[in-house]
Design an enzyme around this catalytic site. Structure first.
Site, PDB file in Angstrom:
ATOM      1  N   ILE A  47       0.847  -1.189   0.000  1.00 31.83           N
ATOM      2  CA  ILE A  47       0.000   0.000   0.000  1.00 31.83           C
ATOM      3  C   ILE A  47       0.882   1.238   0.000  1.00 31.83           C
ATOM      4  CG2 ILE A  47      -1.768   1.266   1.273  1.00 31.83           C
ATOM      5  CD1 ILE A  47      -2.439  -1.502   2.620  1.00 31.83           C
ATOM      6  N   THR A  55       3.931   1.403   2.944  1.00 35.81           N
ATOM      7  CA  THR A  55       4.978   2.254   2.398  1.00 35.81           C
ATOM      8  C   THR A  55       4.660   3.737   2.555  1.00 35.81           C
ATOM      9  OG1 THR A  55       4.229   2.589   0.107  1.00 35.81           O
ATOM     10  CG2 THR A  55       5.229   0.456   0.634  1.00 35.81           C
ATOM     11  N   ASP A  94       9.260   6.314  -2.310  1.00 36.39           N
ATOM     12  CA  ASP A  94       8.881   7.586  -2.930  1.00 36.39           C
ATOM     13  C   ASP A  94       8.454   7.259  -4.346  1.00 36.39           C
ATOM     14  OD1 ASP A  94       8.658  10.037  -4.161  1.00 36.39           O
ATOM     15  OD2 ASP A  94      10.594  10.804  -3.473  1.00 36.39           O
ATOM     16  N   ASN A 148      -2.401   4.287  -3.525  1.00 38.10           N
ATOM     17  CA  ASN A 148      -3.209   5.205  -2.729  1.00 38.10           C
ATOM     18  C   ASN A 148      -2.564   6.580  -2.555  1.00 38.10           C
ATOM     19  OD1 ASN A 148      -5.133   6.000  -0.427  1.00 38.10           O
ATOM     20  ND2 ASN A 148      -3.153   5.938   0.618  1.00 38.10           N
ATOM     21  N   TYR A 187      -4.942  18.731 -10.287  1.00 42.47           N
ATOM     22  CA  TYR A 187      -5.351  17.528  -9.558  1.00 42.47           C
ATOM     23  C   TYR A 187      -6.383  16.753 -10.374  1.00 42.47           C
ATOM     24  CZ  TYR A 187      -7.206  14.513  -5.864  1.00 42.47           C
ATOM     25  OH  TYR A 187      -7.616  13.418  -5.133  1.00 42.47           O
ATOM     26  N   LYS A 247      -5.848  12.948 -12.087  1.00 40.38           N
ATOM     27  CA  LYS A 247      -6.745  11.849 -11.754  1.00 40.38           C
ATOM     28  C   LYS A 247      -7.460  11.333 -13.001  1.00 40.38           C
ATOM     29  CE  LYS A 247      -6.028  11.389  -7.329  1.00 40.38           C
ATOM     30  NZ  LYS A 247      -5.509  10.131  -6.740  1.00 40.38           N
ATOM     31  N   VAL A 258     -13.273  12.656   1.182  1.00 42.40           N
ATOM     32  CA  VAL A 258     -13.098  11.643   2.225  1.00 42.40           C
ATOM     33  C   VAL A 258     -12.596  12.366   3.471  1.00 42.40           C
ATOM     34  CG1 VAL A 258     -11.968   9.488   2.871  1.00 42.40           C
ATOM     35  CG2 VAL A 258     -12.540   9.929   0.481  1.00 42.40           C
ATOM     36  N   THR A 291     -10.394  12.991   5.668  1.00 40.58           N
ATOM     37  CA  THR A 291      -8.977  12.882   6.012  1.00 40.58           C
ATOM     38  C   THR A 291      -8.376  14.283   6.055  1.00 40.58           C
ATOM     39  OG1 THR A 291      -8.242  12.742   3.702  1.00 40.58           O
ATOM     40  CG2 THR A 291      -8.845  10.665   4.800  1.00 40.58           C
TER      41      THR A 291
END
Length: 237
Positions: free
Chosen positions: A11, A37, A55, A78, A143, A147, A176, A178
């Site tokens: 991940i 990771t 990285d 992710n 962004y 995506k 989300v 976060t």
């Protein structure tokens, strides 16, 4: 379909947020090992979790990760970068490059590097790419553009890897809850709910996850006239 039971999972962006939920939920579903990771990996309290420096914007770091994790059967892309302003004309050169390298080139190069590993290993294999509803709704500047590019690459990778026995899952979601979404008061999906939906879909053999109403509605609007998705365009005629 790809079961998490007995899987070896890697991940990216695993230190917190969605990534940390992927770590815990993969183990809860029976994963034998999880490579968690990050650029600077954190300590974990479970011997099944292997912290691994990675990285995704650095080719040498990707090569080192492949050497350190030759048993991976599920790759979860992710890790991501965000933007400070929505206007693509206002982004700095550095911000544009960081988003392109982290959100698009990073997962693409990591997938390319790990594809031979996945296809060589026994068992069920999958790659999960975290996109965004903003891939279909271009209101977040570079962004959104990165995506959208990742969505297209995921579609291509799915066609190439399906004959080799690798399930490729693309995930679309709005906000989300976060740190990356701390600036907005719009409705946010619980990251635990997102991860459950993603892994449920993976284990059910699905190829795409529309994780919330935002993703469902924006996806449906793609077949409508452009002015339906961007009503501000109708006012300029």
């Amino acid at each position: 379909m790809t079961s998490l039971n007995g899987a070896i999972v890697l991940i990216t962006g695993a230190n917190g947020g969605i990534g940390a939920h992927f770590v815990r939920e993969a183990l809860a579903r029976g994963a034998a090992k999880v490579y968690a990771t990050a650029r600077t990996p954190r300590e974990w309290d479970d011997e099944r979790i292997v912290p691994l420096a990675l990285d995704v914007t650095d080719s040498a770091s990707i090569r080192a990760a492949v050497e350190a994790a030759p048993d991976v059967t599920i790759l979860i892309n992710n890790a991501g970068a965000s933007v400070s302003t929505p206007g693509i004309l206002t982004h700095s050169d550095e911000e544009i490059r960081r988003n392109v390298e982290t959100n698009f080139l990073g997962p693409l190069f990591l997938t390319r590097a790990f594809a031979p590993v996945l296809t060589a290993n026994d068992g069920e294999k999958a790659i999960i790419d975290i996109h965004s509803a903003l891939a279909w709704y271009a209101t977040a500047g570079i962004y959104s553009a990165t995506k959208a590019a990742l969505w297209s690459a995921t579609n291509s990778l799915r066609l190439e890897l399906q004959p080799l026995g690798v399930q490729v899952v693309g995930v679309h979601v709005g906000w989300v809850d976060t740190a990356m979404a701390a600036h907005t008061t719009d409705p946010k999906l619980d990251p635990a709910v997102l991860v459950t939906k993603v892994l449920d879909a993976t284990e059910a053999g699905e190829y795409e996850v529309l994780a919330d109403d935002t993703s469902v509605n924006v996806r449906a609007a793609l077949s409508a006239p452009l002015e339906a998705l961007y009503p501000q365009l109708a006012t300029t005629k």
